[in-house]
Design a protein around this motif. Structure first.
Motif, short mmCIF file in Angstrom:
data_model
loop_
_atom_site.label_atom_id
_atom_site.label_comp_id
_atom_site.label_asym_id
_atom_site.label_seq_id
_atom_site.Cartn_x
_atom_site.Cartn_y
_atom_site.Cartn_z
N GLY A 48 0.79 -1.21 0.00
CA GLY A 48 0.00 0.00 0.00
C GLY A 48 0.84 1.27 0.00
N ILE A 49 1.91 1.26 -0.76
CA ILE A 49 2.80 2.42 -0.83
C ILE A 49 2.70 3.08 -2.20
CG2 ILE A 49 4.41 1.56 0.91
CD1 ILE A 49 6.25 0.61 -1.36
N ALA A 50 3.17 4.32 -2.27
CA ALA A 50 3.16 5.06 -3.54
C ALA A 50 4.24 4.53 -4.47
CB ALA A 50 3.39 6.54 -3.27
N ARG A 51 4.07 4.80 -5.75
CA ARG A 51 5.01 4.32 -6.76
C ARG A 51 6.43 4.85 -6.49
NH1 ARG A 51 4.75 0.75 -11.01
NH2 ARG A 51 6.63 0.97 -12.21
N ASP A 52 6.56 6.12 -6.14
CA ASP A 52 7.90 6.66 -5.90
C ASP A 52 8.56 6.01 -4.69
OD1 ASP A 52 6.05 8.01 -4.25
OD2 ASP A 52 7.30 9.81 -4.15
N GLU A 53 7.78 5.63 -3.69
CA GLU A 53 8.33 4.93 -2.53
C GLU A 53 8.78 3.52 -2.93
OE1 GLU A 53 9.74 3.86 1.14
OE2 GLU A 53 9.29 5.87 0.39
N ALA A 54 8.00 2.84 -3.75
CA ALA A 54 8.38 1.51 -4.22
C ALA A 54 9.68 1.58 -5.02
CB ALA A 54 7.27 0.90 -5.06
N ASP A 55 9.78 2.56 -5.90
CA ASP A 55 11.01 2.74 -6.69
C ASP A 55 12.20 3.03 -5.78
OD1 ASP A 55 9.75 2.29 -9.15
OD2 ASP A 55 9.32 4.42 -9.45
N LYS A 56 11.99 3.85 -4.77
CA LYS A 56 13.05 4.20 -3.82
C LYS A 56 13.53 2.94 -3.08
CE LYS A 56 13.77 6.79 0.41
NZ LYS A 56 13.09 7.48 1.48
N GLN A 57 12.60 2.12 -2.63
CA GLN A 57 12.96 0.90 -1.91
C GLN A 57 13.75 -0.06 -2.81
OE1 GLN A 57 9.81 -1.04 0.26
NE2 GLN A 57 9.12 0.90 1.16
N ILE A 58 13.34 -0.16 -4.06
CA ILE A 58 14.05 -1.04 -5.00
C ILE A 58 15.46 -0.52 -5.24
CG2 ILE A 58 14.11 -1.88 -7.39
CD1 ILE A 58 11.01 -2.00 -7.21
N LYS A 59 15.62 0.79 -5.40
CA LYS A 59 16.95 1.37 -5.59
C LYS A 59 17.84 1.13 -4.37
CE LYS A 59 15.61 4.92 -8.87
NZ LYS A 59 15.33 6.34 -9.07
N GLU A 60 17.29 1.28 -3.18
CA GLU A 60 18.05 1.02 -1.95
C GLU A 60 18.46 -0.45 -1.86
OE1 GLU A 60 15.65 2.47 1.27
OE2 GLU A 60 15.96 4.56 0.68
N PHE A 61 17.54 -1.33 -2.22
CA PHE A 61 17.84 -2.76 -2.22
C PHE A 61 18.96 -3.05 -3.22
CE2 PHE A 61 17.15 -6.99 -4.09
CZ PHE A 61 17.27 -7.78 -2.96
N ASP A 62 18.86 -2.44 -4.37
CA ASP A 62 19.85 -2.59 -5.44
C ASP A 62 21.24 -2.19 -4.94
OD1 ASP A 62 20.28 -3.39 -8.01
OD2 ASP A 62 19.77 -1.46 -8.91
N ARG A 63 21.32 -1.07 -4.25
CA ARG A 63 22.61 -0.60 -3.73
C ARG A 63 23.18 -1.52 -2.66
NH1 ARG A 63 20.34 4.59 -2.33
NH2 ARG A 63 19.51 5.25 -4.31
N SER A 64 22.32 -2.23 -1.95
CA SER A 64 22.79 -3.11 -0.87
C SER A 64 23.37 -4.42 -1.39
CB SER A 64 21.65 -3.39 0.10
OG SER A 64 20.71 -4.28 -0.47
N LEU A 65 23.20 -4.70 -2.66
CA LEU A 65 23.69 -5.97 -3.22
C LEU A 65 25.18 -5.96 -3.45
CD1 LEU A 65 20.86 -6.69 -5.77
CD2 LEU A 65 21.17 -7.69 -3.53
#
Length: 65
Positions: A48-65
């Protein structure tokens, strides 16, 4: 990590993705198969989050790899 690498290593990443976002199902991840847009949409739907928040979380996950 770029999208080509994500698609190439999708099976290995699914465990980490499920740890990060436990509400995603195996079926969600099978359909996504590295598709960032689909994954963001599923995060919106499940959490139940906004699209920009979902994109932000994916980018953060991406950086953690």
């Amino acid at each position: 990590m770029n999208e080509d690498k994500i698609k190439g290593q999708w099976k290995q990443l699914t465990g980490k993705i499920k740890t990060q976002w436990g509400k995603l199902t195996d079926d969600d991840l099978k359909v996504a198969e590295g598709n960032r847009e689909y994954l963001a949409g599923k995060l919106q739907e499940r959490y139940g989050i906004a699209r920009d928040e979902a994109d932000k979380q994916i980018k953060e996950f991406d950086r953690s790899l």
